[in-house]
Scaffold this motif. Structure first.
Motif, PDB file in Angstrom:
ATOM      1  N   ILE A 196      -0.961  -6.690   7.305  1.00  0.00           N
ATOM      2  CA  ILE A 196      -1.598  -5.630   6.766  1.00  0.00           C
ATOM      3  C   ILE A 196      -0.559  -4.608   6.440  1.00  0.00           C
ATOM      4  O   ILE A 196       0.026  -3.758   7.286  1.00  0.00           O
ATOM      5  N   GLY A 254      -1.961  -0.299   7.987  1.00  0.00           N
ATOM      6  CA  GLY A 254      -2.817  -0.888   8.982  1.00  0.00           C
ATOM      7  C   GLY A 254      -3.399   0.421   9.752  1.00  0.00           C
ATOM      8  O   GLY A 254      -4.284   0.070  10.394  1.00  0.00           O
ATOM      9  N   GLY A 275      -7.394  -0.386   6.591  1.00  0.00           N
ATOM     10  CA  GLY A 275      -6.545  -1.175   7.411  1.00  0.00           C
ATOM     11  C   GLY A 275      -6.929  -1.416   8.752  1.00  0.00           C
ATOM     12  O   GLY A 275      -6.774  -2.678   9.236  1.00  0.00           O
ATOM     13  N   LEU A 299      -9.867  -3.898   8.727  1.00  0.00           N
ATOM     14  CA  LEU A 299      -9.555  -5.173   8.588  1.00  0.00           C
ATOM     15  C   LEU A 299      -8.833  -5.823   9.877  1.00  0.00           C
ATOM     16  O   LEU A 299      -9.251  -7.020  10.302  1.00  0.00           O
ATOM     17  N   LEU A 300      -7.935  -5.157  10.523  1.00  0.00           N
ATOM     18  CA  LEU A 300      -7.155  -5.432  11.705  1.00  0.00           C
ATOM     19  C   LEU A 300      -8.283  -5.780  12.943  1.00  0.00           C
ATOM     20  O   LEU A 300      -8.292  -6.838  13.529  1.00  0.00           O
ATOM     21  N   PHE A 303       1.114  -5.405  11.360  1.00  0.00           N
ATOM     22  CA  PHE A 303       0.786  -4.274  10.366  1.00  0.00           C
ATOM     23  C   PHE A 303       1.752  -3.367  10.148  1.00  0.00           C
ATOM     24  O   PHE A 303       2.550  -3.259  11.170  1.00  0.00           O
ATOM     25  N   VAL A 319      -1.980  -8.346   2.879  1.00  0.00           N
ATOM     26  CA  VAL A 319      -3.106  -7.113   2.386  1.00  0.00           C
ATOM     27  C   VAL A 319      -2.436  -5.819   2.155  1.00  0.00           C
ATOM     28  O   VAL A 319      -2.018  -5.298   3.232  1.00  0.00           O
ATOM     29  N   ASN A 320      -2.399  -5.503   1.080  1.00  0.00           N
ATOM     30  CA  ASN A 320      -1.868  -4.129   0.616  1.00  0.00           C
ATOM     31  C   ASN A 320      -2.747  -2.902   0.603  1.00  0.00           C
ATOM     32  O   ASN A 320      -3.433  -2.815  -0.452  1.00  0.00           O
ATOM     33  N   CYS A 321      -2.942  -2.356   1.669  1.00  0.00           N
ATOM     34  CA  CYS A 321      -4.187  -0.930   2.033  1.00  0.00           C
ATOM     35  C   CYS A 321      -3.426   0.426   1.710  1.00  0.00           C
ATOM     36  O   CYS A 321      -4.087   1.214   1.656  1.00  0.00           O
TER      37      CYS A 321
END
Length: 318
Positions: free
Chosen positions: A9, A12, A17, A20-21, A36, A82-84
């Motif tokens: 992530i 993160g 982020g 999601l984590l 992350f 995953v680019n947040c």
């Protein structure tokens, strides 16, 4: 021992982020090794580390790319990234366009991913509804992108860069993401909690009646990312996907405030509708960037939570 799939992530410690984590780490007998990145502090917040003890944290500078080599050494090539991470405050982007472009267009991330010989990584990239011009309702993915501010322009540039450089990706054009606070509270104000707080003071507050969005509940965004991750890992087929990620309801700021007032029992007379043109926010904001999400529903069989139900779920945890 079967090797686990690796999920990284980017960003993160941010709002999405962290959610999601938390979700990925809660999966029973989790099939993922998690890592992350963080940037704003030298170490991630302790409450987050305590909640996801089996993950690796890396300090990464997205402008320079410093930190990615440490991920290569200690974590290896991820199966899903995953680019947040982004500068997502439009006014901040307007003040410093060069920095907005250098962070929001993920050049260093994609250059790093390109350094691996194997091409088995899927990039899930968070884009925005602000790529649209805002002159009609319910934009579709194939509609022309005509952003009216630097934030939107940086996100269009990011999408174009990903199309050019990545062989496998999913770009998610997200609306306003709302929901409960994170494990380690984020510094930015959260939309529903902010509305609840100002209405609870019993004073009149102005809200725009002529700006429309499709706010999306954070746990729905997490479910969408998890679904894409599972499809990628199970099918190993090339993926080049662009999806509008919004909730099912087109609402104005006034309607958002009215929903909060109704659920919390605040006096709705405190909500004063005003035109967005009456306030100088230091940045042009698109008027109506509501999105058609039928492709999302058909592709992933996920129907996002209604705005009112999402607000109830948010305030239950407030």
């Amino acid at each position: 021992m079967e090797r686990k799939n690796k999920v990284l992530i980017i960003g993160g410690t941010g709002y999405l982020g962290q959610h999601l984590l938390q979700r990925l780490s809660q999966i029973k007998d989790t099939p993922f090794d998690l890592a992350f990145t963080h940037y704003s502090t030298s170490t991630p917040p302790q409450p987050l580390l305590d909640a996801i003890p089996h993950s690796l944290a890396f300090h990464v500078d997205l402008q320079s790319g410093e930190g990615f080599q440490a991920i290569s050494r200690q974590f290896g090539q991820p199966h899903v990234v995953v680019n947040c991470a982004a500068i997502s405050v439009p006014r901040a982007c307007e003040k410093d366009p060069a920095t907005a472009m250098s962070i929001n267009v993920p050049r260093s991330l994609i250059n790093w991913l390109s350094s691996f010989q194997e091409r088995y990584t899927l990039l899930i990239h968070l884009s925005t509804d602000q790529v649209y011009e805002g002159v009609k309702s319910f934009y579709k993915e194939e509609d022309e992108t005509v952003p009216v501010n630097v934030y939107g322009k940086s996100k269009v540039a990011a999408e174009q860069f990903i199309y050019k450089k990545c062989s496998n990706f999913a770009i998610l054009r997200s609306s306003i993401i709302f929901g409960p606070q994170t494990i380690s509270p984020v510094p930015k104000s959260l939309p529903i909690q902010w509305i609840d707080a100002v209405l609870s003071k019993g004073e009149q507050v102005e809200f725009f009646h002529d700006e429309f969005r499709c706010p999306v509940y954070v746990k729905d965004v997490v479910a969408i990312i998890l679904s894409l991750t599972n499809i990628w890992i199970s099918e190993h087929k090339q993926m080049q996907l662009l999806l509008n990620v919004g909730g099912p309801d087109r609402v104005s700021r006034v309607q958002m405030a009215e929903a909060v007032a109704d659920i919390r029992g605040h006096n709705a007379a405190l909500i004063k509708p005003v035109s967005s043109s009456s306030v100088d926010r230091g940045v042009i904001s698109p008027a109506d960037i509501s999105m058609d999400i039928s492709k999302l529903v058909q592709t992933l069989n996920i129907v996002p939570t209604s705005f009112k139900d999402g607000v109830k779920l948010t305030l239950e945890n407030a």
